[in-house]
Design an enzyme around this catalytic site. Structure first.
Site, PDB file in Angstrom:
ATOM      1  N   ASN A   1      36.085  32.235  38.135  1.00 52.17           N
ATOM      2  CA  ASN A   1      37.397  32.260  38.804  1.00 52.17           C
ATOM      3  C   ASN A   1      37.449  33.294  39.923  1.00 52.17           C
ATOM      4  OD1 ASN A   1      38.660  30.220  37.413  1.00 52.17           O
ATOM      5  ND2 ASN A   1      39.438  31.574  35.806  1.00 52.17           N
TER       6      ASN A   1
ATOM      7  N   GLY B   1      34.879  35.029  41.337  1.00 58.92           N
ATOM      8  CA  GLY B   1      33.806  34.855  42.315  1.00 58.92           C
ATOM      9  C   GLY B   1      34.090  33.718  43.287  1.00 58.92           C
TER      10      GLY B   1
ATOM     11  N   ASP C   1      25.051  32.237  40.120  1.00 56.78           N
ATOM     12  CA  ASP C   1      25.562  32.245  38.749  1.00 56.78           C
ATOM     13  C   ASP C   1      24.402  31.886  37.839  1.00 56.78           C
ATOM     14  OD1 ASP C   1      28.702  32.056  37.609  1.00 56.78           O
ATOM     15  OD2 ASP C   1      27.188  31.243  36.241  1.00 56.78           O
TER      16      ASP C   1
ATOM     17  N   HIS D   1      40.760  52.061  35.776  1.00 61.10           N
ATOM     18  CA  HIS D   1      41.369  50.726  35.826  1.00 61.10           C
ATOM     19  C   HIS D   1      41.595  50.278  34.382  1.00 61.10           C
ATOM     20  CE1 HIS D   1      42.447  46.873  37.378  1.00 61.10           C
ATOM     21  NE2 HIS D   1      41.418  46.244  36.861  1.00 61.10           N
TER      22      HIS D   1
ATOM     23  N   ALA E   1      30.069  32.830  39.788  1.00 60.09           N
ATOM     24  CA  ALA E   1      30.816  31.771  40.497  1.00 60.09           C
ATOM     25  C   ALA E   1      31.983  31.286  39.645  1.00 60.09           C
ATOM     26  CB  ALA E   1      29.880  30.613  40.845  1.00 60.09           C
TER      27      ALA E   1
HETATM   28  N1  APR Z   1      24.362  36.287  35.916  1.00 63.59           N
HETATM   29  C1  APR Z   1      25.172  35.636  36.770  1.00 63.59           C
HETATM   30  N2  APR Z   1      26.367  35.131  36.418  1.00 63.59           N
HETATM   31  C2  APR Z   1      26.740  35.282  35.150  1.00 63.59           C
HETATM   32  C3  APR Z   1      25.963  35.980  34.199  1.00 63.59           C
HETATM   33  C4  APR Z   1      24.714  36.490  34.634  1.00 63.59           C
HETATM   34  N3  APR Z   1      23.892  37.145  33.810  1.00 63.59           N
HETATM   35  N4  APR Z   1      26.631  35.978  33.014  1.00 63.59           N
HETATM   36  C5  APR Z   1      27.788  35.336  33.220  1.00 63.59           C
HETATM   37  N5  APR Z   1      27.866  34.908  34.498  1.00 63.59           N
HETATM   38  C6  APR Z   1      28.929  34.129  35.148  1.00 63.59           C
HETATM   39  C7  APR Z   1      29.534  33.043  34.258  1.00 63.59           C
HETATM   40  O1  APR Z   1      28.659  31.914  34.149  1.00 63.59           O
HETATM   41  C8  APR Z   1      30.835  32.730  34.974  1.00 63.59           C
HETATM   42  O2  APR Z   1      30.691  31.662  35.884  1.00 63.59           O
HETATM   43  O3  APR Z   1      30.047  34.919  35.498  1.00 63.59           O
HETATM   44  C9  APR Z   1      31.140  34.042  35.724  1.00 63.59           C
HETATM   45  C10 APR Z   1      32.418  34.722  35.246  1.00 63.59           C
HETATM   46  O4  APR Z   1      33.474  33.882  35.561  1.00 63.59           O
HETATM   47  P1  APR Z   1      34.797  33.759  34.685  1.00 63.59           P
HETATM   48  O5  APR Z   1      34.438  33.587  33.252  1.00 63.59           O
HETATM   49  O6  APR Z   1      35.671  32.749  35.343  1.00 63.59           O
HETATM   50  O7  APR Z   1      35.448  35.209  34.781  1.00 63.59           O
HETATM   51  P2  APR Z   1      36.322  35.788  35.993  1.00 63.59           P
HETATM   52  O8  APR Z   1      37.744  35.521  35.737  1.00 63.59           O
HETATM   53  O9  APR Z   1      35.726  35.346  37.271  1.00 63.59           O
HETATM   54  O10 APR Z   1      36.097  37.360  35.783  1.00 63.59           O
HETATM   55  C11 APR Z   1      34.837  37.967  36.024  1.00 63.59           C
HETATM   56  O11 APR Z   1      35.853  39.985  36.836  1.00 63.59           O
HETATM   57  O12 APR Z   1      38.055  40.692  36.885  1.00 63.59           O
HETATM   58  C12 APR Z   1      36.839  40.770  36.207  1.00 63.59           C
HETATM   59  O13 APR Z   1      37.517  41.133  33.898  1.00 63.59           O
HETATM   60  C13 APR Z   1      36.951  40.209  34.802  1.00 63.59           C
HETATM   61  O14 APR Z   1      34.861  41.080  34.045  1.00 63.59           O
HETATM   62  C14 APR Z   1      35.523  39.913  34.491  1.00 63.59           C
HETATM   63  C15 APR Z   1      34.958  39.469  35.857  1.00 63.59           C
END
Ligand code: APR
Length: 307
Positions: A11, A13, A32, A174, A9
């Site tokens: 950015n 998501g 999340d 990618h 959840a």
């Molecule tokens: N289970 C569920 N959620 C998780 C877990 C897990 N085991 N580990 C981390 N998360 C959650 C984090 O708590 C966070 O809310 O994944 C989310 C990631 O969000 P952001 O840090 O904002 O990252 P974001 O920009 O959304 O990118 C996510 O997409 O484009 C790709 O390179 C990017 O690999 C990255 C992914």
């Protein structure tokens, strides 16, 4: 009756859930690891529905059992790149996270189609396929639609024309070795090389390849999410509506493009069953060479994994 689950959840998501909710599927579940985060964002999005005029049921949860019955599960969990990091720098952390996420998908949503967005994209999509145990065509990665969108945006800017008229194609891994294909990129049906001189195309291709890094340098923390979520929704619609769109996706190759046993960005036909067909394009020798190098990077990444 469509149910979509979005894992992560953050950015990417949450922005994806916002865009999807506006399309009014019946239900979206956002999960999340952080307690309260998906619940809070879901509540906010439910209230936005009263203003924007959508009735989608959006739920936030920390319990994977709630993804049961999903038609489509979108993985966006994990860590994102920071300035100076390559997508490959994320392998260790994100493969562990996605291994766990994928086994929960297999347990609770065994009939779903899985779209992975977590980087390094092609390697993590492979992890998702292995850890779910799903047929490869039911698991794919979102990358080419985003990269092609970036290429199309730069082309429209260069030509001072509408983005709506640009259809771009980008294949390969990618990463720094993705391959934008000017010969399969058109502006209202006119091939790009007839509209822009070669040296300008080279500049736009370079900017496309570095498109993600350019944004990370500006943001300082976190990576892109508006264009990625737009690309995710385009692919999600193709699955949910079974529209059989021809789009680039990270798909499992079994001999196509001379590759076997890896996920790689290629044009596919996407529908309710996932990847229904892989299209093989005729490429220039220089493009084949970059694809070969790109596939080696992916293989090296996979060999680091303990799966
Ligand atoms: N289970 C569920 N959620 C998780 C877990 C897990 N085991 N580990 C981390 N998360 C959650 C984090 O708590 C966070 O809310 O994944 C989310 C990631 O969000 P952001 O840090 O904002 O990252 P974001 O920009 O959304 O990118 C996510 O997409 O484009 C790709 O390179 C990017 O690999 C990255 C992914």
């Amino acid at each position: 009756m469509a149910k979509i689950s979005v894992i992560g959840a953050g950015n990417v998501g949450a922005t994806t859930v916002q865009r999807l909710a506006e399309l009014e599927p019946d239900e979206i579940v956002m999960t999340d690891i952080v307690e309260g985060l998906p619940q809070g964002k879901a509540l906010d999005l439910m209230q936005a529905g009263a203003i924007n005029g959508y009735d989608t049921q959006v739920t936030g949860t920390n319990d994977y059992a709630d993804i049961a019955g999903s038609n489509l599960v979108i993985i966006t969990a994990g860590i994102a790149r920071k300035p100076g990091m390559s997508r490959e720098d994320l392998i260790k952390t994100n493969s562990k996270i996605i291994g766990d996420v994928a086994s929960n998908i297999a347990k609770y949503a065994p009939d779903s189609i899985v779209m992975n967005v977590t980087n390094p994209l092609d390697i993590i999509t492979y992890v998702a396929m292995k850890a779910t145990g799903f047929e490869p065509k039911k698991v794919f990665g979102m990358s080419g639609v985003l990269d092609a969108g970036r290429f199309a945006s730069f082309i429209a800017e260069e030509l001072n024309c509408s983005k709506k008229d640009v259809e771009a194609m980008v294949i390969g891994g990618h990463g720094d070795l993705m391959v934008p294909l000017p010969q399969y990129t058109t502006v209202s049906g006119v091939p790009l090389p007839e509209l822009i001189p070669d040296e300008t195309i080279v500049r736009l291709v370079e900017r496309t390849v570095n498109g993600g890094a350019e944004i990370i340098e500006l943001l300082k923390q976190g990576s892109a999410f508006y264009a990625p979520s737009a690309a995710i929704v385009r692919m999600a619609e193709a699955v949910l509506k079974d529209s059989k769109r021809i789009l680039p996706a990270s798909a499992y190759l079994e001999g196509q493009y001379g590759q076997e046993g890896i996920y790689f960005g290629v044009p596919v036909k996407l529908g309710a069953k996932g990847i229904e067909k892989i299209l093989e394009l005729k490429l220039e020798e220089s493009q084949c060479e970059i694809l070969r190098k790109s596939s080696e990077t992916i293989r090296r990444g996979i060999s680091q994994l303990k799966i």
